[in-house]
Design an enzyme around this catalytic site. Structure first.
Site, mmCIF file in Angstrom:
data_model
loop_
_atom_site.group_PDB
_atom_site.id
_atom_site.type_symbol
_atom_site.label_atom_id
_atom_site.label_comp_id
_atom_site.label_asym_id
_atom_site.label_seq_id
_atom_site.Cartn_x
_atom_site.Cartn_y
_atom_site.Cartn_z
ATOM 1 N N ASP A 1 0.840 -1.200 0.000
ATOM 2 C CA ASP A 1 0.000 0.000 0.000
ATOM 3 C C ASP A 1 0.869 1.241 0.000
ATOM 4 O OD1 ASP A 1 -2.547 1.453 0.327
ATOM 5 O OD2 ASP A 1 -1.657 2.018 2.260
ATOM 6 N N HIS B 1 4.606 4.076 -3.529
ATOM 7 C CA HIS B 1 5.464 5.160 -4.019
ATOM 8 C C HIS B 1 5.914 6.102 -2.908
ATOM 9 C CE1 HIS B 1 1.293 6.412 -4.184
ATOM 10 N NE2 HIS B 1 1.706 7.648 -4.028
ATOM 11 N N ASP C 1 -10.265 1.487 -4.472
ATOM 12 C CA ASP C 1 -10.290 2.846 -3.913
ATOM 13 C C ASP C 1 -10.555 3.873 -5.009
ATOM 14 O OD1 ASP C 1 -7.920 2.441 -5.175
ATOM 15 O OD2 ASP C 1 -6.631 3.015 -3.503
#
Length: 1555
Positions: free
Chosen positions: A547, A550, A648
């Site tokens: 999750d 980045h 999401d």
């Protein structure tokens, strides 16, 4: 399907850092590291952290790999070190040279192998179909199976769970309160489930349901209410460990107080009520933020210096008598503020020593540097109060200026912060697409707070005090979030970043950003806590989703994944990256070993883009070439996890329409990669299932549930029946090797995706009609154009339509996540084409190319519909492909799959091609493999020409292989070559017909091609390029093996470079329609003959050696004495072609006249005897023949059929023995004639034989100087050595003037003659040559000079007269004024233009090789170093010193201007870089390096290998598969050069032989 051992080769190049390049490999692959051109010859060491066999991975533990050199010698072209890849993960490699530790590096990623079921069946990554579940919506653990069964029954094979841990107060799935505790919501009253129970469930799903389970890991943040972070606040960014955040925290608190004041109506009278309703409110808000918040805070003071305090400190420094240390500062020096480490207001300082240097130079005579506005002084020793005050005033002025800059800096931060605040407020409260949060309240403040505040409310004054108290400040923790457009590799919370101050963070107010530091020692509790969290996850789940990948610190994720892989080596890792750059994505992919990157169909704005994503994310084009098992490792595209929607993201039904769910899913399912969806998509839930707010439960599976049943679902719900069929199809396509993809946009809404299996040639074609706009409100086209599918439609795999049904309207249920009840899918599976309800069968036709095509008419492909066809080749094509694959299986076992036996197979195909080719001679293999256009035209044909492109370089197989090797790795099926193959049989017929017309063993090979091509002509045209490639490449490899089997052990055991160069022997040596060599004596044995097609008489057909292709390949310009004998040792003797070499030596011997052999042979009858060196190269070859060939001295007694028994006789009739002489007599004649002196005028002198030469140039002279023993000759109007360019330009007035006459004694001729004399002396002594001397007539008397005396003469005089000393007083130097380069050897001695003797050229290196005894070691070495420095280019040797006035490195034979030195290519040998001298230079270096000692020898071997590697690179890339005649300066391509030259290849092969 058989694939064989897969090997990938990674070429290492110096200073190449490939950390941002993704290399993906599979377990079972072998990875070879090989040396690129920049490293060959160097002592390279390769290191990797990939574990040794039997060992476990330990991060940052590297081992050195051992080199393997299969040929064990020569060059480094085959040298490699390897890894056998058996363990998944990310691995680093680096390499260095000698003492340099790292000169290049990179990563490789090895894919995991996933296994399912009790039998541990492999689940390929492209088979994956994943469904995401919000764990909190699954209810108690004992109800999970009922809810997860939905995934099983709809065909998914992987479940992705959001975190299963205890959640924070916000209830967001990603705000974890305790990473080690299972969410207590999963345990109903009376139960206490543990991680073991979760593990048992995931294991059950894997073994019994064949489903892999993965879950998220969240490393970047923890819930703000996590108990452990209260105990360990050092794990977050707080005001104690990150004091740089203090100004941002004060701003955050001020904004909170401002928000509370707004809530309380304080600014209503100013026009800003709690409810922001329009742009005017936004404008007022902007103004109030400036006046009420930013101006009041005075945050600039955190950046500034306390001026008075600093000035006083400076005053004390001056009063203490401190003085500047160095000279006055130059330029524009500037004071820099030293930031207070605790970030207190007005507590920063400056460097007092710098201040002293700038402002402490006090004096009586004091002035201001007006340019830079700081004091410049003549220093004296006055330390008086006035001087000190002056210095302090200047210092104070500078500090005040610095503080102004600090104010401006903070002002710019404020401007940015206000823009960010106002932008956020506009989005959250005004924008129609935003959440429209309503009035500002304490629970819904103006902006999200950036920091935790675990205290009672207090005033700003109290908060200022709290900030100074470390016991309380440590509990003020920074929230996490993300920064739009930020560098993902930068940590936005550390010092130096102003993200929090500038309010650039899109903040997650429920989570705290974790502070790991650089290593576990920096925050021991956090690393240990997260390590345990990772171990729990890896123990119970087969994979993880990273999750917020980045924003996760890379070194942290690396460490944690290494921990996870200790427990589960085949860990599957997926992530979603928002870096905005593929290169940055690759940093995460390579460092973390990410298996799949999440991609989303929802990112597509229309069906065209959606189809493009399918093409981009996997598979190769339909009809792709078969790639070899051993091939270069090329950068990979990240493996995709292609989802119709992520969990999401916004709801597709809201963005598009309910009708689009099915067709978009079908498009995704046809992608050749992992695919998936989110629970709720298939049930047509018409809103986003929020990861934060959703608390309802997913429905359970009940096959008997009614549409009105809210808490239960089955295949009648939404598109679930369609999804089951699509998931099954997706998995089947991956399992059965449907790796090829074609996407066709039929119209603006309709996409056809083809998946093709390259072994069976079955296809699945899915046509999806999308519905991005709701068909109930949008007008779609009524009629679709017909579609044509090549092949036979076996069945309709599925046809499905989204339809409305009678059901109650949607009402959002309070307990269960329910979808739209009034939509379902009508689906039919495995129906006959004729029975389809969506399409109608049109005409099945065979077009002009005999291709079978089915027409499809769309009748009811309404928006929201999908149809999938299974397509096979038509029966005849199937048979032809099967028969073809049977033939191809002799080259590659891969083709066994799908092969069929032809009961009527032609007889020629019952014979293995290997056997047919073994019957070919090397001369016939020259025809099979090579022959340029001029050679083909001489036979009445030509090379195959593609009208829209260009002709092949060769008529033989190499012409086709060169093109295919360019287009195959790129799968460039759009290339004109492939178009030509698809459009007709012309190329196919050319290959077979050309050979059938030749006769003999070649005709049999031609028949084989013709028979195989009969199959090829009857398969679908889109498959012709890949099968043509397979046939040609297989045949080429067989032919090349046949070549090497007929060559010497040196070639057979040699490296790849040796073998590639040895092919040059086949390329250059052949027999034309008209024999190029004069006939040999009938007494000679083993001379091949053939029947002349015109005269029907037998004629000799000896192999001749072309000088170069394409310019010197046919007719009288094919054979040149000089070129032939410079190339003969390398191309014929070293390759084992002894008989053909003998014949060439004897054929030229037969043409001797005047004691010379011809330069231009012209079949003997049109020979020109205008070169002084060819005879010496001929003699050198005879010497080499005697030394290399077993019983080689037998050649000396072979009969030579003399074409010209005397200098003046006409050419004698051929095929008689009247004028036969043994070769040793001819050799003696050459030696005798030189000692006597050769002087004659060329026959037919004048423009008929040379239209450029002046009259004097036709006078030929070659003699021996009796004082020195040197051969000399020529004049300034001719050029008798290899540097033979004659001026041709009238404009430049150089016509008839040789550019390089090299008259006198040319250094290489002196060396060659010394070699010949020495050899004949020793041959005489050993009884192999009957003559011990030459006899001459001078002044009426007979004189005898023994070979021993002649040898001694040259030996005694060579260095004395040829060496250019660095001693200006050297008595041997006759022209010290002409010396340009010292410590070299002259290019000639006694030239008519004395300065020419002193030019630096590469010719003396030839003498060094053939007569090394002439040179003293130290002098030779020094001269070679100068040659290396001045003349050695990337591929060739400069033919003239670049410091010479007439040097010109660009050869342009077409340019005619007034430049005397360059016009019409006058500079042919005045700079351009010729390749053949390189071989001699390298051999000379090697010879003298051995004399110089081991260190010099090692250095030289590196040089030699490095040069060879550059030549190898050219050879590999050249479509001619050869080395050129020359290049322009610095290795630039020269269009006037022969593309491949015999002597270039030969001398390089000789250098390899020396190694």
């Amino acid at each position: 399907m058989f694939r064989g051992k897969q090997t990938r080769v990674l070429l290492l190049n110096d200073m190449e850092r490939l950390e941002r390049t993704l290399f993906r490999l599979e377990q079972g692959f072998e990875l070879q590291f090989r040396l690129g051109p920049t490293l060959q010859g160097k002592s390279v060491h390769v290191h990797t952290d990939y574990p040794a066999p039997g060992k476990k991975f330990v991060g940052s533990s590297f081992r050195q790999l051992e080199w393997v050199n299969p040929s064990g010698r020569e060059d480094d072209s085959d040298k490699y070190c390897k890894l056998d890849l058996e363990i998944a993960g990310s691995y680093q490699y680096y390499f260095g040279c000698g003492d340099e530790e790292r000169t290049g590096s990179g990563y490789i990623v090895v894919d995991p192998v996933l296994r399912i079921g009790h039998e541990r069946k492999i689940l390929p990554l492209d088979c994956i179909t994943v469904q995401t579940y919000l764990a909190k919506c699954l209810g108690p653990l004992d109800e999970w199976l009922d809810r997860l069964r939905v995934a099983k029954e709809t065909g998914y094979n992987m479940i992705h769970f959001t975190p299963l841990q205890k959640l924070g107060l916000s209830r967001s799935c990603y705000s974890i309160a305790d990473q080690l505790e299972l969410n207590p919501d999963f345990s109903p009253p009376g139960k206490n489930y543990t991680w073991t129970d979760v593990g048992n469930l995931t294991e059950k799903l894997k073994k019994e349901w064949n489903m892999i389970c993965i879950t998220d890991v969240v490393y970047n943040h923890t819930a703000a209410n996590s108990k452990w972070i209260r105990v360990h606040p050092e794990c977050g960014y707080n005001l104690v460990n990150s004091p740089h955040l203090k100004p941002a925290w004060l701003l955050d608190r001020a904004l909170w107080h401002f928000s509370c004041a707004m809530t309380d109506g304080k600014y209503t009278d100013s026009g800003l009520p709690p409810l922001i309703e329009n742009e005017k409110h936004i404008t007022i808000l902007r103004g109030l933020l400036w006046t009420e918040v930013f101006t009041q805070l005075k945050l600039w003071e955190f950046l500034q210096v306390n001026v008075e305090k600093a000035v006083e400190q400076f005053r004390k420094v001056l009063q203490a008598g401190n003085k500047p240390l160095g000279p006055e500062l130059e330029g524009k020096p500037k004071l820099k503020i030293i930031q207070d480490s605790q970030y207190r207001r007005l507590s920063n300082t400056v460097d007092m020593q710098m201040a002293l240097e700038m402002f402490g130079r006090h004096t009586v005579l004091h002035f201001v540097n007006k340019k830079y506005d700081f004091p410049c002084t003549y220093q004296n020793n006055s330390n008086g109060p006035k001087s000190i005050q002056e210095c302090c005033d200047w210092f104070k002025k500078s500090l005040e200026e610095l503080n102004v800059e600090c104010y401006k800096e903070m002002h710019s931060h404020h401007e940015k912060a206000i823009n960010c605040i106002v932008g956020t407020v506009f989005y959250e409260r005004l924008a129609t697409h935003g959440p429209q949060l309503g009035p500002v309240t304490r629970t819904n403040p103006l902006v999200t707070r950036y920091f935790t505040f675990p205290f009672e409310d207090m005033s700003m004054e109290q908060e200022n005090q709290l900030m100074l108290n470390p016991n309380e400040g440590c509990h003020v923790l920074a929230h996490n979030g993300w920064v739009m457009g930020d560098d993902p590799l930068r940590n936005f919370a550390v010092a130096g970043s102003n993200v929090y101050l500038r309010r650039e963070l899109v903040c997650w107010g429920d989570s705290v950003k974790l502070r790991y530091g650089d290593k576990p020692e920096d925050c021991p509790y956090l690393w240990a806590h997260m390590k345990k969290y990772t171990e729990i996850t890896a123990k119970h789940f087969s994979g993880v989703r990273l999750d917020n990948c980045h924003s996760t610190p890379l070194h942290v994720a690396e460490y944690m994944l290494a921990v996870a892989r200790q427990d589960r080596p085949d860990l599957y890792v997926m992530a979603e990256l928002f870096t905005g750059s593929e290169e940055l994505d690759n940093v995460f992919m390579t460092r973390l070993g990410i298996s799949s990157l999440i991609r989303e169909a929802m990112s597509a704005g229309d069906s065209h883009e959606e189809g493009r994503l399918v093409y981009r994310f996997g598979g190769e084009p339909v009809g792709s070439f078969v790639q070899p098992n051993l091939r270069p490792l090329v950068p990979s595209v990240a493996h995709a996890m292609f989802l119709d929607v992520t969990h999401d993201n916004e709801c597709p039904i809201q963005v598009r329409s309910a009708y689009d769910a099915l067709p978009s899913s079908a498009i995704v399912s046809m992608a050749c990669c992992a695919t998936g969806s989110t629970r709720g998509y298939d049930e047509l839930v018409p809103h986003q299932i929020s990861v934060v707010k959703e608390e309802r439960l997913y429905p359970k599976w009940n096959p008997d549930a009614l549409p009105s049943s809210v808490g239960e679902v089955n295949l009648q719900t939404g598109i679930m029946a369609g999804k089951l069929a699509l998931n099954k199809l997706h998995q089947e396509l991956a399992e059965k090797g449907f790796t090829q993809v074609y996407v066709d946009q039929l119209d603006e809404d309709t996409v056809a995706v083809t998946r093709h299996c390259p072994s069976t040639h079955q296809s699945v074609v899915t046509v999806s009609r999308t519905a991005f706009k709701n068909p109930e409100t949008h007008q779609y086209k009524e009629h679709l154009a017909p579609m044509y599918i090549p092949g036979k439609i076996e069945e309709v795999i599925l046809e499905a339509r989204t339809v409305e049904r009678n059901a109650e309207s949607y009402v959002k249920d309070e307990m269960c996540i329910n979808g739209l009840p009034n939509y379902t899918v009508v689906i039919r599976e495995h129906v006959q084409f004729k029975d389809s309800e969506i399409v109608k069968q049109g005409d099945a036709s065979t077009n002009g190319r005999k291709e079978f095509v089915e027409e499809i008419l769309f009748e009811k492909l309404t928006p929201g519909s999908v149809i999938a066809f299974r397509v096979s080749l038509d029966p005849n094509s199937q048979k032809m492909v099967g028969y073809l694959r049977t033939q191809l299986s002799q080259f590659n076992r891969l083709y066994k799959s799908g092969s069929l036996t032809d009961s009527n197979v032609p007889g020629i195909l019952k014979i293995a091609l290997e056997f047919l080719m073994s019957k070919l001679t090397l001369a016939e293999l020259n025809v099979l493999l090579f022959r340029c256009d001029a050679e083909e035209q001489e036979d009445g044909g030509g090379c195959y020409n593609i009208p829209s492109w260009m002709p092949m370089k060769y008529g033989g197989l190499q012409g086709f292989v060169s093109v295919l090797s360019e287009i195959r790795p790129k799968n460039d099926l759009g290339h004109p070559f492939c178009d030509n193959l698809r459009q007709g049989d012309w190329m196919i017929n050319y290959v077979s017909t050309r050979l059938m017309n030749k006769g003999g063993a070649l005709r049999e090979v031609g028949k084989w091609f013709s028979a195989v091509f009969t199959y090829l002509k009857h398969i679908p045209r889109y498959l012709v390029p890949c099968y043509f490639d397979a046939i040609i490449v297989g045949a080429y490899a067989t032919a090349v093996d046949a070549v090497f089997n007929k060559m010497s052990r040196f070639v057979q055991n040699g490296s790849t470079l040796v073998k590639q160069l040895a092919l040059g022997s086949v390329q250059m040596c052949g027999v034309g329609r008209v024999p190029a060599l004069p006939p040999l004596s009938p007494e000679l044995e083993d001379v091949l003959v053939r029947l002349n097609s015109v005269t029907k008489q037998e004629e000799q057909c000896c192999v001749s050696l072309a000088a170069g292709l394409p310019h010197f390949s046919t007719g009288i310009f094919r054979c040149w004495g000089r070129d032939t004998f410079i190339a003969l040792r390398g191309l014929m003797l070293l390759t084992g072609r002894y008989l053909e070499a003998r014949n060439i030596i004897l054929a030229f011997a037969g043409t001797m006249r005047h004691g010379l052999i011809p330069n231009l042979l012209g079949q003997g009858v049109a020979a020109r005897y205008n070169c002084r060196d060819a005879v010496w190269w001929w003699l050198q070859c005879i010497q080499d023949y005697c030394n290399i060939v077993p019983n080689g001295t037998d050649i000396l007694t072979c009969p030579v059929s003399r074409m010209y028994p005397t200098d003046d006789s006409e050419a004698q009739p051929l095929g008689t023995v009247d004028h036969d002489q043994p070769l040793y007599v001819v050799i003696q004649e050459a030696m005798q004639r030189h000692m006597q002196g050769i002087e004659f005028r060329e026959r037919n002198a004048g423009p008929q034989i040379d239209h450029n030469m002046r009259d004097e140039g036709f006078n030929v002279e070659a003699k021996v100087n009796l004082k020195t023993g040197f051969v000399y000759g020529g004049n300034r109007f001719n050029c008798g050595t290899w540097m033979d360019k004659m001026g041709e330009s009238d404009k430049a007035h150089n016509r008839g003037v040789p550019a390089t006459p090299r008259d006198g004694s040319a250094v290489e001729i002196v060396g060659l003659s010394k070699s010949a004399v020495r050899w004949l002396m020793t041959m005489n002594e050993s009884g192999n040559f009957p003559y011990s001397s030459v006899t001459i007539h001078r002044d009426g008397a007979e004189q005898s000079v023994s070979y021993k005396e002649w040898n001694q003469l040259i030996q005694e005089n060579f260095e004395r007269l040829f060496y250019v000393s660095d001693d200006p007083a050297d008595p041997n130097e006759q022209h010290p004024d002409l010396v340009h380069k010292k410590c070299i050897y002259k290019d000639s001695y006694g030239a008519s233009s004395p300065w020419c003797d002193y030019q630096l050229r590469p010719n003396f290196t030839i003498a060094m090789v053939v007569a090394p005894e002439l040179f003293t070691m130290q002098r030779a070495w020094k001269a070679l170093e100068i040659v290396e420095k001045k003349l050695l280019g990337p591929l060739g040797m400069k033919t003239l010193d670049p410091d010479d006035l007439v040097y010109c490195g660009i050869y342009d034979n077409a340019l005619d201007n007034d430049n005397y030195n360059c016009a019409k290519g006058f500079n042919y040998h005045q700079g351009p870089e010729w390749l053949w001298p390189v071989g001699y230079f390298l051999r000379a270096k090697l010879y003298f390096a051995k004399e110089m000692g081991q260190e010099k020898y090692n250095e030289t071997v590196y040089l030699v290998k490095n040069v060879l590697s550059r030549l190898y690179t050219h050879l590999e890339r050249s479509p001619w598969k050869g080395l050129p005649e020359l290049t322009n300066e610095n290795g630039q391509y020269c269009p006037f050069s022969c593309e491949t030259q015999a002597w270039s290849i030969a001398t390089v092969l000789e250098a390899l032989y020396e190694l």
